[in-house]
Design a protein around this motif. Sequence first.
Motif, mmCIF file in Angstrom:
data_model
loop_
_atom_site.group_PDB
_atom_site.id
_atom_site.type_symbol
_atom_site.label_atom_id
_atom_site.label_comp_id
_atom_site.label_asym_id
_atom_site.label_seq_id
_atom_site.Cartn_x
_atom_site.Cartn_y
_atom_site.Cartn_z
ATOM 1 N N ASN A 335 33.734 -33.168 -120.870
ATOM 2 C CA ASN A 335 33.671 -34.552 -120.390
ATOM 3 C C ASN A 335 34.125 -35.534 -121.463
ATOM 4 O OD1 ASN A 335 32.633 -33.631 -117.954
ATOM 5 N ND2 ASN A 335 30.506 -33.873 -118.598
ATOM 6 N N TYR A 336 33.692 -35.273 -122.683
ATOM 7 C CA TYR A 336 34.030 -36.161 -123.804
ATOM 8 C C TYR A 336 35.543 -36.255 -123.999
ATOM 9 C CZ TYR A 336 34.248 -37.802 -128.675
ATOM 10 O OH TYR A 336 34.553 -38.492 -129.823
ATOM 11 N N CYS A 337 36.226 -35.115 -123.937
ATOM 12 C CA CYS A 337 37.689 -35.109 -124.121
ATOM 13 C C CYS A 337 38.383 -35.901 -123.011
ATOM 14 C CB CYS A 337 38.204 -33.672 -124.153
ATOM 15 S SG CYS A 337 37.736 -32.770 -125.648
ATOM 16 N N LYS A 338 37.915 -35.728 -121.787
ATOM 17 C CA LYS A 338 38.515 -36.479 -120.673
ATOM 18 C C LYS A 338 38.337 -37.982 -120.869
ATOM 19 C CE LYS A 338 37.854 -32.903 -117.135
ATOM 20 N NZ LYS A 338 37.099 -32.536 -115.905
ATOM 21 N N ILE A 339 37.131 -38.384 -121.299
ATOM 22 C CA ILE A 339 36.852 -39.805 -121.495
ATOM 23 C C ILE A 339 37.723 -40.375 -122.617
ATOM 24 C CG2 ILE A 339 35.072 -41.448 -122.234
ATOM 25 C CD1 ILE A 339 33.026 -39.503 -120.905
ATOM 26 N N ILE A 340 37.819 -39.635 -123.712
ATOM 27 C CA ILE A 340 38.621 -40.094 -124.854
ATOM 28 C C ILE A 340 40.085 -40.265 -124.448
ATOM 29 C CG2 ILE A 340 39.493 -39.447 -127.133
ATOM 30 C CD1 ILE A 340 36.613 -40.423 -127.133
ATOM 31 N N ASP A 341 40.620 -39.283 -123.717
ATOM 32 C CA ASP A 341 42.024 -39.361 -123.272
ATOM 33 C C ASP A 341 42.240 -40.573 -122.363
ATOM 34 O OD1 ASP A 341 42.657 -37.107 -124.680
ATOM 35 O OD2 ASP A 341 42.523 -35.730 -122.977
ATOM 36 N N LYS A 346 44.480 -46.136 -121.852
ATOM 37 C CA LYS A 346 44.376 -47.541 -121.452
ATOM 38 C C LYS A 346 44.331 -48.486 -122.654
ATOM 39 C CE LYS A 346 42.179 -46.784 -116.971
ATOM 40 N NZ LYS A 346 43.153 -47.532 -116.166
ATOM 41 N N GLY A 347 44.540 -47.911 -123.846
ATOM 42 C CA GLY A 347 44.561 -48.740 -125.051
ATOM 43 C C GLY A 347 43.204 -49.273 -125.444
ATOM 44 N N MET A 348 42.141 -48.608 -125.022
ATOM 45 C CA MET A 348 40.780 -49.042 -125.354
ATOM 46 C C MET A 348 40.246 -48.263 -126.553
ATOM 47 S SD MET A 348 39.015 -49.321 -121.583
ATOM 48 C CE MET A 348 39.639 -50.441 -120.327
ATOM 49 N N ARG A 349 39.210 -48.819 -127.184
ATOM 50 C CA ARG A 349 38.573 -48.142 -128.306
ATOM 51 C C ARG A 349 37.959 -46.825 -127.846
ATOM 52 N NH1 ARG A 349 34.209 -50.984 -130.025
ATOM 53 N NH2 ARG A 349 34.319 -52.557 -128.389
ATOM 54 N N LYS A 350 38.121 -45.786 -128.668
ATOM 55 C CA LYS A 350 37.687 -44.445 -128.273
ATOM 56 C C LYS A 350 36.320 -44.063 -128.823
ATOM 57 C CE LYS A 350 41.379 -42.677 -130.091
ATOM 58 N NZ LYS A 350 42.349 -41.673 -130.562
ATOM 59 N N GLY A 351 35.802 -44.834 -129.762
ATOM 60 C CA GLY A 351 34.564 -44.461 -130.420
ATOM 61 C C GLY A 351 33.340 -44.593 -129.537
ATOM 62 N N PHE A 352 32.400 -43.664 -129.687
ATOM 63 C CA PHE A 352 31.113 -43.714 -129.006
ATOM 64 C C PHE A 352 30.061 -44.142 -130.020
ATOM 65 C CE2 PHE A 352 32.952 -41.856 -125.414
ATOM 66 C CZ PHE A 352 32.014 -41.662 -124.415
ATOM 67 N N ALA A 353 29.635 -45.389 -129.970
ATOM 68 C CA ALA A 353 28.564 -45.867 -130.846
ATOM 69 C C ALA A 353 27.329 -46.099 -129.992
ATOM 70 C CB ALA A 353 28.979 -47.150 -131.551
ATOM 71 N N CYS A 354 26.220 -45.434 -130.340
ATOM 72 C CA CYS A 354 25.009 -45.490 -129.530
ATOM 73 C C CYS A 354 23.839 -45.946 -130.397
ATOM 74 C CB CYS A 354 24.680 -44.111 -128.945
ATOM 75 S SG CYS A 354 26.099 -43.290 -128.183
ATOM 76 N N LEU A 355 22.929 -46.707 -129.799
ATOM 77 C CA LEU A 355 21.745 -47.194 -130.496
ATOM 78 C C LEU A 355 20.501 -46.693 -129.792
ATOM 79 C CD1 LEU A 355 20.609 -49.075 -132.761
ATOM 80 C CD2 LEU A 355 20.453 -50.843 -130.991
ATOM 81 N N PHE A 356 19.641 -46.008 -130.548
ATOM 82 C CA PHE A 356 18.339 -45.590 -130.046
ATOM 83 C C PHE A 356 17.297 -46.468 -130.732
ATOM 84 C CE2 PHE A 356 19.457 -40.839 -129.086
ATOM 85 C CZ PHE A 356 20.414 -41.273 -128.182
#
Length: 570
Positions: A335-341, A346-356
């Motif tokens: 799933n992660y690879c599909k989302i990154i691609d 679409k020229g959007m930022r690829k990073g996943f930054a999460c806050l717990f």
Amino acid sequence: MYMKINVKNIKEKLFPSKDRRSKATGENDSMGILDHIEKILEFSKKFGIEKCLFKCKKNLDYIHAKLGINPIQSVLFSHFMEKSDDNNIMLSEIAESTKCSKLRIIKYTNDCEALENKKLIRCRRDRDSMSFRVPREVCESLRKYNEFRPDNIENLNIEQFLTVLERLFDERNNNELSFENMKYEIQDLINLNMHLLFCKKIMSYNLCMEDLILLVCFCHLSGNNNDDNIGEHDIKFLFEDTSWFRMIKKSISEGHHNLVSNKFIELNNSDGFVNSESWKLSDRAKKELLSEITVSRSFRKGMILHDKIIPKKMFYNERENEAIEKLSSLLQEENYCKIIDRLDGKGMRKGFACLFSGAPGTGKTETVYQIARETKRNILMVDISETKSKWYGESEKKIKEIFDSYRAAVEKSDIAPILLFNEADAVIGKRMKISSENQTIDQTENTIQNIILQEMENLCGILIATTNLTENMDGAFERRFLYKINFDKPSAESRMNIWTSLLPELPEKNAGELSQKFELSGGQIENIARKVEVDAIINGEELCADRLAKYCKEENINGYTAIKRIGFTV
């Protein structure tokens, strides 16, 4: 007239049994290469090399089949092997051992060189003498595998690459390797490991071979020895021609050398003055060439391997459970690879930054561990305390190194690891207003936060930050976290599940009463469960409801304050 034919005798002649073959050849099938070497030694010591060539043909053939060396070389190698515990074997000793004159042994010098080329022996050539040794790995290989298997130098990781590099430089330093041979071996080593960033980058500079070897040596001294004070004594061993070395030293000291002018190496400073006799690998070269080493070493103590994480049953409130399940699903590699691609397309930022976020003991850090285990992602743990330095400029440098290292880790890993900023309150708080009293400190803190903000903007990978205090978080950070999950105190139902999970012998009725009466976090309940286990081991005390209630009151002595929610949740 009929002749009686003994079929058994004919078959035995055409296809002799193992026993007969062994008698015919003088061999025993159980003999290994060391046994054959021993036979050759025994005979050649008594009768010399020439007679041994005829009398030990079967043994010599065996050595040839295993090592690819001719009979003369096999005899010589057998005698070198006998002295393998000596790192300074002289040809005169081999001559004496084989009943050969010192003059005649010179005839076999070419055979010694052939053994050296096969890497079965090493030769040290000093100005007035020549000595030999058998490398430890040769002896070990013959003992373990009954043949010589040279060390693999292909598809190495950066630590293995540096180990081979160190060995080559040690052999050159001991005069066991000529400059030309060292040059070719290093060139082969680089070409066989072009998957490493180090090899790709250093070859992209298009340096002449001599400059390349010198730069590799600086990288070895900096990477293997952590040496930032390199003098002529550290690199002089490389060069056989002293006049050539003097010319190189002069051009480095005067700043004319190609590696200096291209900012790969630089002169050291001493008390504010340039020291032309002391050099180091430049910061640029360290960043471009040694980032993989930083990954391997800086995070070694903080590296948490996904397959070493112990599975743990976690209990969440309904809202949190839904958010965590969704995030865990998103971080499954497929799933992660599909989302990154898709984001990249679409020229959007690829990073996943999460806050717990949430109060202590609500399971934020353990949730990161369990997500990492389920998604098969290693965790690179950042120790916030190590990013703080009393020296001006050092803290900023450390923060940059963390993200440089993580980028390299993502590039070299099949599955992107998780960069975990645990208890990140200290670095994501509101930026300081610079005051005259603490101008340097405030400015440093703000610079660190600006670096982190910029890195989050350009993040290619997965960053998870945990925090107990969200009220003080800077708004610029809040906007950069794609997913935010707030961990509330567990509901009565969740608390009951935690009680029964940690203390299976606790009756359900008692678990329900405790969960209704005491609003404890999962971490607090775990502390109580540990105390119960200690009581059972030390005092042999059984589970007691009154003692459990007492422990609950002790845990809850300071009360429990819910954390204000921020942003939106997954």
